[in-house]
Scaffold this motif. Structure first.
Motif, PDB file in Angstrom:
ATOM      1  N   ILE A 379      -4.578  -4.109 -89.037  1.00  0.00           N
ATOM      2  CA  ILE A 379      -6.000  -4.259 -89.305  1.00  0.00           C
ATOM      3  C   ILE A 379      -6.186  -5.014 -90.619  1.00  0.00           C
ATOM      4  CG2 ILE A 379      -6.307  -2.130 -90.610  1.00  0.00           C
ATOM      5  CD1 ILE A 379      -8.909  -1.675 -89.074  1.00  0.00           C
ATOM      6  N   THR A 380      -7.193  -5.857 -90.669  1.00  0.00           N
ATOM      7  CA  THR A 380      -7.538  -6.585 -91.884  1.00  0.00           C
ATOM      8  C   THR A 380      -8.957  -6.187 -92.293  1.00  0.00           C
ATOM      9  OG1 THR A 380      -8.458  -8.475 -90.694  1.00  0.00           O
ATOM     10  CG2 THR A 380      -6.084  -8.531 -91.201  1.00  0.00           C
ATOM     11  N   ILE A 381      -9.356  -6.583 -93.479  1.00  0.00           N
ATOM     12  CA  ILE A 381     -10.689  -6.220 -93.960  1.00  0.00           C
ATOM     13  C   ILE A 381     -11.777  -6.792 -93.060  1.00  0.00           C
ATOM     14  CG2 ILE A 381     -10.909  -8.204 -95.522  1.00  0.00           C
ATOM     15  CD1 ILE A 381     -12.069  -4.575 -96.177  1.00  0.00           C
ATOM     16  N   GLU A 382     -11.500  -7.939 -92.426  1.00  0.00           N
ATOM     17  CA  GLU A 382     -12.502  -8.545 -91.532  1.00  0.00           C
ATOM     18  C   GLU A 382     -12.772  -7.687 -90.302  1.00  0.00           C
ATOM     19  OE1 GLU A 382     -10.008 -10.194 -92.872  1.00  0.00           O
ATOM     20  OE2 GLU A 382     -10.946 -11.784 -94.073  1.00  0.00           O
ATOM     21  N   ASN A 383     -11.787  -6.851 -89.920  1.00  0.00           N
ATOM     22  CA  ASN A 383     -11.982  -5.983 -88.752  1.00  0.00           C
ATOM     23  C   ASN A 383     -13.044  -4.910 -88.993  1.00  0.00           C
ATOM     24  OD1 ASN A 383      -8.522  -6.345 -88.340  1.00  0.00           O
ATOM     25  ND2 ASN A 383      -9.999  -7.016 -86.793  1.00  0.00           N
ATOM     26  N   PHE A 384     -13.369  -4.682 -90.249  1.00  0.00           N
ATOM     27  CA  PHE A 384     -14.425  -3.727 -90.572  1.00  0.00           C
ATOM     28  C   PHE A 384     -15.797  -4.401 -90.624  1.00  0.00           C
ATOM     29  CE2 PHE A 384     -10.617  -1.825 -92.451  1.00  0.00           C
ATOM     30  CZ  PHE A 384     -10.716  -0.519 -92.029  1.00  0.00           C
ATOM     31  N   TYR A 385     -15.804  -5.726 -90.639  1.00  0.00           N
ATOM     32  CA  TYR A 385     -17.059  -6.446 -90.817  1.00  0.00           C
ATOM     33  C   TYR A 385     -17.259  -7.507 -89.736  1.00  0.00           C
ATOM     34  CZ  TYR A 385     -17.098  -4.052 -95.304  1.00  0.00           C
ATOM     35  OH  TYR A 385     -17.092  -3.080 -96.272  1.00  0.00           O
ATOM     36  N   GLU A 386     -16.707  -8.707 -89.931  1.00  0.00           N
ATOM     37  CA  GLU A 386     -17.009  -9.827 -89.046  1.00  0.00           C
ATOM     38  C   GLU A 386     -16.314  -9.757 -87.693  1.00  0.00           C
ATOM     39  OE1 GLU A 386     -15.840 -13.097 -91.438  1.00  0.00           O
ATOM     40  OE2 GLU A 386     -17.592 -12.993 -92.749  1.00  0.00           O
ATOM     41  N   LYS A 387     -15.100  -9.211 -87.659  1.00  0.00           N
ATOM     42  CA  LYS A 387     -14.302  -9.251 -86.438  1.00  0.00           C
ATOM     43  C   LYS A 387     -14.252  -7.905 -85.716  1.00  0.00           C
ATOM     44  CE  LYS A 387     -11.266 -12.995 -88.016  1.00  0.00           C
ATOM     45  NZ  LYS A 387      -9.871 -13.411 -88.262  1.00  0.00           N
ATOM     46  N   THR A 388     -15.283  -7.114 -85.861  1.00  0.00           N
ATOM     47  CA  THR A 388     -15.329  -5.827 -85.170  1.00  0.00           C
ATOM     48  C   THR A 388     -16.092  -5.955 -83.853  1.00  0.00           C
ATOM     49  OG1 THR A 388     -15.876  -3.485 -85.431  1.00  0.00           O
ATOM     50  CG2 THR A 388     -17.464  -5.069 -86.284  1.00  0.00           C
ATOM     51  N   ASN A 389     -15.770  -5.085 -82.895  1.00  0.00           N
ATOM     52  CA  ASN A 389     -16.483  -5.090 -81.616  1.00  0.00           C
ATOM     53  C   ASN A 389     -17.921  -4.628 -81.809  1.00  0.00           C
ATOM     54  OD1 ASN A 389     -14.116  -5.769 -80.166  1.00  0.00           O
ATOM     55  ND2 ASN A 389     -13.471  -3.628 -80.207  1.00  0.00           N
ATOM     56  N   ARG A 390     -18.778  -4.944 -80.841  1.00  0.00           N
ATOM     57  CA  ARG A 390     -20.147  -4.435 -80.906  1.00  0.00           C
ATOM     58  C   ARG A 390     -20.168  -2.946 -80.576  1.00  0.00           C
ATOM     59  NH1 ARG A 390     -24.267  -8.981 -78.352  1.00  0.00           N
ATOM     60  NH2 ARG A 390     -23.837 -10.613 -79.918  1.00  0.00           N
ATOM     61  N   VAL A 391     -19.612  -2.589 -79.437  1.00  0.00           N
ATOM     62  CA  VAL A 391     -19.516  -1.179 -79.029  1.00  0.00           C
ATOM     63  C   VAL A 391     -18.176  -0.977 -78.346  1.00  0.00           C
ATOM     64  CG1 VAL A 391     -20.471   0.672 -77.608  1.00  0.00           C
ATOM     65  CG2 VAL A 391     -22.006  -0.966 -78.683  1.00  0.00           C
ATOM     66  N   LYS A 392     -17.499   0.120 -78.641  1.00  0.00           N
ATOM     67  CA  LYS A 392     -16.227   0.426 -78.018  1.00  0.00           C
ATOM     68  C   LYS A 392     -16.426   1.598 -77.060  1.00  0.00           C
ATOM     69  CE  LYS A 392     -11.357   0.408 -79.343  1.00  0.00           C
ATOM     70  NZ  LYS A 392     -10.427   0.425 -80.483  1.00  0.00           N
ATOM     71  N   ILE A 393     -16.507   1.279 -75.776  1.00  0.00           N
ATOM     72  CA  ILE A 393     -16.842   2.277 -74.754  1.00  0.00           C
ATOM     73  C   ILE A 393     -15.813   3.401 -74.695  1.00  0.00           C
ATOM     74  CG2 ILE A 393     -17.274   2.650 -72.301  1.00  0.00           C
ATOM     75  CD1 ILE A 393     -19.440   1.073 -73.748  1.00  0.00           C
ATOM     76  N   SER A 394     -14.538   3.054 -74.836  1.00  0.00           N
ATOM     77  CA  SER A 394     -13.480   4.071 -74.731  1.00  0.00           C
ATOM     78  C   SER A 394     -13.678   5.175 -75.768  1.00  0.00           C
ATOM     79  CB  SER A 394     -12.104   3.428 -74.922  1.00  0.00           C
ATOM     80  OG  SER A 394     -12.017   2.764 -76.177  1.00  0.00           O
ATOM     81  N   SER A 395     -14.092   4.789 -76.969  1.00  0.00           N
ATOM     82  CA  SER A 395     -14.305   5.772 -78.037  1.00  0.00           C
ATOM     83  C   SER A 395     -15.471   6.695 -77.719  1.00  0.00           C
ATOM     84  CB  SER A 395     -14.555   5.056 -79.368  1.00  0.00           C
ATOM     85  OG  SER A 395     -13.440   4.284 -79.737  1.00  0.00           O
ATOM     86  N   PHE A 396     -16.559   6.123 -77.223  1.00  0.00           N
ATOM     87  CA  PHE A 396     -17.738   6.943 -76.939  1.00  0.00           C
ATOM     88  C   PHE A 396     -17.503   7.882 -75.762  1.00  0.00           C
ATOM     89  CE2 PHE A 396     -20.031   4.033 -79.711  1.00  0.00           C
ATOM     90  CZ  PHE A 396     -20.883   4.912 -80.365  1.00  0.00           C
ATOM     91  N   LEU A 397     -16.779   7.433 -74.758  1.00  0.00           N
ATOM     92  CA  LEU A 397     -16.457   8.318 -73.629  1.00  0.00           C
ATOM     93  C   LEU A 397     -15.611   9.499 -74.105  1.00  0.00           C
ATOM     94  CD1 LEU A 397     -15.676   5.759 -70.770  1.00  0.00           C
ATOM     95  CD2 LEU A 397     -17.650   7.295 -70.934  1.00  0.00           C
ATOM     96  N   ALA A 398     -14.595   9.193 -74.925  1.00  0.00           N
ATOM     97  CA  ALA A 398     -13.738  10.254 -75.459  1.00  0.00           C
ATOM     98  C   ALA A 398     -14.528  11.191 -76.370  1.00  0.00           C
ATOM     99  CB  ALA A 398     -12.570   9.631 -76.226  1.00  0.00           C
ATOM    100  N   PHE A 399     -15.457  10.635 -77.128  1.00  0.00           N
ATOM    101  CA  PHE A 399     -16.301  11.425 -78.030  1.00  0.00           C
ATOM    102  C   PHE A 399     -17.173  12.405 -77.242  1.00  0.00           C
ATOM    103  CE2 PHE A 399     -20.565  11.454 -80.226  1.00  0.00           C
ATOM    104  CZ  PHE A 399     -20.228  12.387 -81.187  1.00  0.00           C
ATOM    105  N   VAL A 400     -17.781  11.938 -76.169  1.00  0.00           N
ATOM    106  CA  VAL A 400     -18.649  12.793 -75.346  1.00  0.00           C
ATOM    107  C   VAL A 400     -17.839  13.909 -74.701  1.00  0.00           C
ATOM    108  CG1 VAL A 400     -20.070  12.863 -73.259  1.00  0.00           C
ATOM    109  CG2 VAL A 400     -20.373  11.006 -74.908  1.00  0.00           C
ATOM    110  N   VAL A 401     -16.670  13.574 -74.152  1.00  0.00           N
ATOM    111  CA  VAL A 401     -15.815  14.583 -73.516  1.00  0.00           C
ATOM    112  C   VAL A 401     -15.383  15.634 -74.541  1.00  0.00           C
ATOM    113  CG1 VAL A 401     -13.586  14.984 -72.394  1.00  0.00           C
ATOM    114  CG2 VAL A 401     -14.988  13.030 -71.709  1.00  0.00           C
ATOM    115  N   GLY A 402     -15.000  15.174 -75.741  1.00  0.00           N
ATOM    116  CA  GLY A 402     -14.570  16.098 -76.788  1.00  0.00           C
ATOM    117  C   GLY A 402     -15.691  17.016 -77.239  1.00  0.00           C
ATOM    118  N   SER A 403     -16.898  16.475 -77.401  1.00  0.00           N
ATOM    119  CA  SER A 403     -18.039  17.288 -77.836  1.00  0.00           C
ATOM    120  C   SER A 403     -18.396  18.341 -76.800  1.00  0.00           C
ATOM    121  CB  SER A 403     -19.256  16.394 -78.102  1.00  0.00           C
ATOM    122  OG  SER A 403     -19.040  15.573 -79.223  1.00  0.00           O
TER     123      SER A 403
END
Length: 462
Positions: A379-403
């Motif tokens: 990971i580089t500093i740009e991955n936190f700003y310019e080169k990051t995804n808009r939304v990461k579906i895999s993370s949100f699905l896992a988040f909902v299941v975990g909650s």
């Protein structure tokens, strides 16, 4: 780099190296102080167990586990000089982090409201009621705004490191020894409370009984309650740890500082056995003529400062151009207003919400950073700003299941399923399931991408 444009000292952009001045000792002091609080004592009363040894083990184990997670989350900030809300972007995406911003501000305003209420009530008790609650809330609001304008570097180096935290440490040890000596009648004994207290021993005993019998808590359920406190700091730890000279030292300072004070104050809460926060204030006032209550009032202010400051940093994730001073004034005024309007009730339910939201959330953030991205090597500093995804579906699905898993397993949840017959707690299972779901989805996505690449290469050959 676009993200460096319009950089401010207290914004969401990477911290300039000249501001990375905090040592491991500074972080030990900071997180020792933030682990201290009257609300932690209240949470300690909910730790129920068949014997004191088992309860102490739950407190120590929960503090260690939670503090490790806290230090790991802080390390992302100190590795890349980014605040907490930005550290979540690689895992959830830029637009995804906006939803997390809303959740984080919700919990931070909740904590701020609780703590301003406690501070004002404690000061009201200490002054024997001569100064009204609402006046104290305004006074503390003004102090908090001043702390926020001074900023974390001055607060840590000039206030906490030189004075505040050491006075609290000494007072805490004296208080703990006094409680142990005065609880000859057992845990939660009315012997802790002065007979002249304005809160009757019957009331406090009933509060203790209610805390331990309202829910059928196992060892792991008590563990959940202990872990919930460091979990509540996960969404703001990097706001302060990004100022570290060395990431490794910040990690150890954070871990040791929070582990020690979280253990001490949960044990104090367990021994007092009083869940009602105002009864706790009256009980503590009986020690050393109110001196310890005064010390806690002084130290509690920096907890509110941290929550308000991080509320501003979280909001700047959506709009970074707003001056943070206006934001801290707004969020402080909101906290003061809510403290005067909303009574503290069902505090354990607030801890439930925190655990259900932030346990799976940061399980995913930490898995993405330390496993998928190999501890930041991918990971580089740009991955936190310019080169990051808009939304990461895999993370949100896992988040909902975990909650959902957390709510189902927690005995203080309205969604708790008693027929499962499981006594494994909710924090660790929800985190484990979140991690598993996240990794499986990421693996499937990777396989699909590889197949598409193979298909495209075959087409080109043809």
């Amino acid at each position: 780099m676009k993200f460096l444009e319009g950089n401010t000292d207290f914004g969401i952009n990477p911290v300039d190296s000249k501001y990375k001045v905090l040592s491991g000792k500074n972080f030990f002091v900071l997180w020792s102080s933030l682990g201290i609080g009257l609300l932690v004592i209240s949470a300690g009363s909910f730790v129920s167990s068949s014997n004191i040894t088992e309860a102490i083990i739950a407190i120590i184990a929960g503090s260690i586990v939670g503090s490790i997670l806290l230090a790991l989350a802080g390390k992302i900030g100190s590795d890349h000089s980014v605040p907490s809300i930005v550290s979540m972007r690689p895992a959830f995406g830029l637009h995804g982090s906006y939803l997390l911003t809303v959740l984080n501000i919700f919990q931070l305003i909740g904590w701020s409201t609780f703590e301003i209420t406690i501070l004002s009530k404690a000061a009201n008790i200490f002054s024997n009621g001569y100064v009204d609650f609402y006046i104290w809330s305004i006074v503390f609001g003004a102090v908090i705004v001043l702390f926020c304008i001074l900023g974390p570097l001055k607060i840590v180096k000039q206030w906490l490191s030189k004075f505040a935290v050491w006075v609290v440490y000494g007072s805490t040890i004296v208080l703990l020894i006094s409680i142990i000596l005065s609880t000859s009648g057992g845990v939660g004994s009315e012997g802790v409370i002065d007979s002249n207290s304005t809160v009757s021993t019957t009331t406090t005993a009933n509060a203790a009984s209610a805390a331990s019998t309202s829910f059928d808590f196992s060892f792991f359920n008590s563990l959940d309650l202990v872990i919930a406190m460091p979990l509540s700091w996960l969404p703001l730890v990097a706001d302060y740890n990004r100022y570290a000279k060395k990431s490794k030292n910040a990690f150890y300072g954070t871990f040791l500082g929070f582990t020690i004070t979280n253990c001490l104050f949960y044990i104090i809460g367990f021994l007092l056995g009083i869940s009602d926060i105002f009864a706790i204030l009256v009980a503590i006032q009986t020690f050393f003529y109110g001196f310890f209550l005064l010390v806690l009032i002084v130290d509690e202010v920096d907890n509110v400062f941290a929550n308000i400051f991080s509320s501003a940093m979280s909001f700047k994730n959506i709009h970074n151009k707003i001056n943070y001073k206006y934001l801290v004034i707004f969020f402080t005024a909101l906290g003061v207003l809510l403290a005067n309007l909303i009574p503290i009730q069902q505090y354990e339910n607030f801890l439930l919400i925190i655990g259900a939201l932030f346990a799976p959330l940061f399980a995913i953030v930490l898995t993405d950073y330390y496993i998928i991205r190999r501890g930041g090597r991918r990971i580089t500093i740009e991955n936190f700003y310019e080169k990051t995804n808009r939304v990461k579906i895999s993370s949100f699905l896992a988040f909902v299941v975990g909650s959902i898993t957390y709510f189902i397993l927690s005995p203080i949840s309205g969604l708790h399923v008693t027929d499962l017959g499981l006594s494994i707690g909710s924090t660790i299972p929800s985190m484990a399931i979140s991690i598993l779901v996240f990794l499986v989805i990421e693996l499937l996505i990777k396989k699909v991408k590889l197949k598409n690449e193979e298909y495209s290469s075959d087409k080109k050959i043809e």
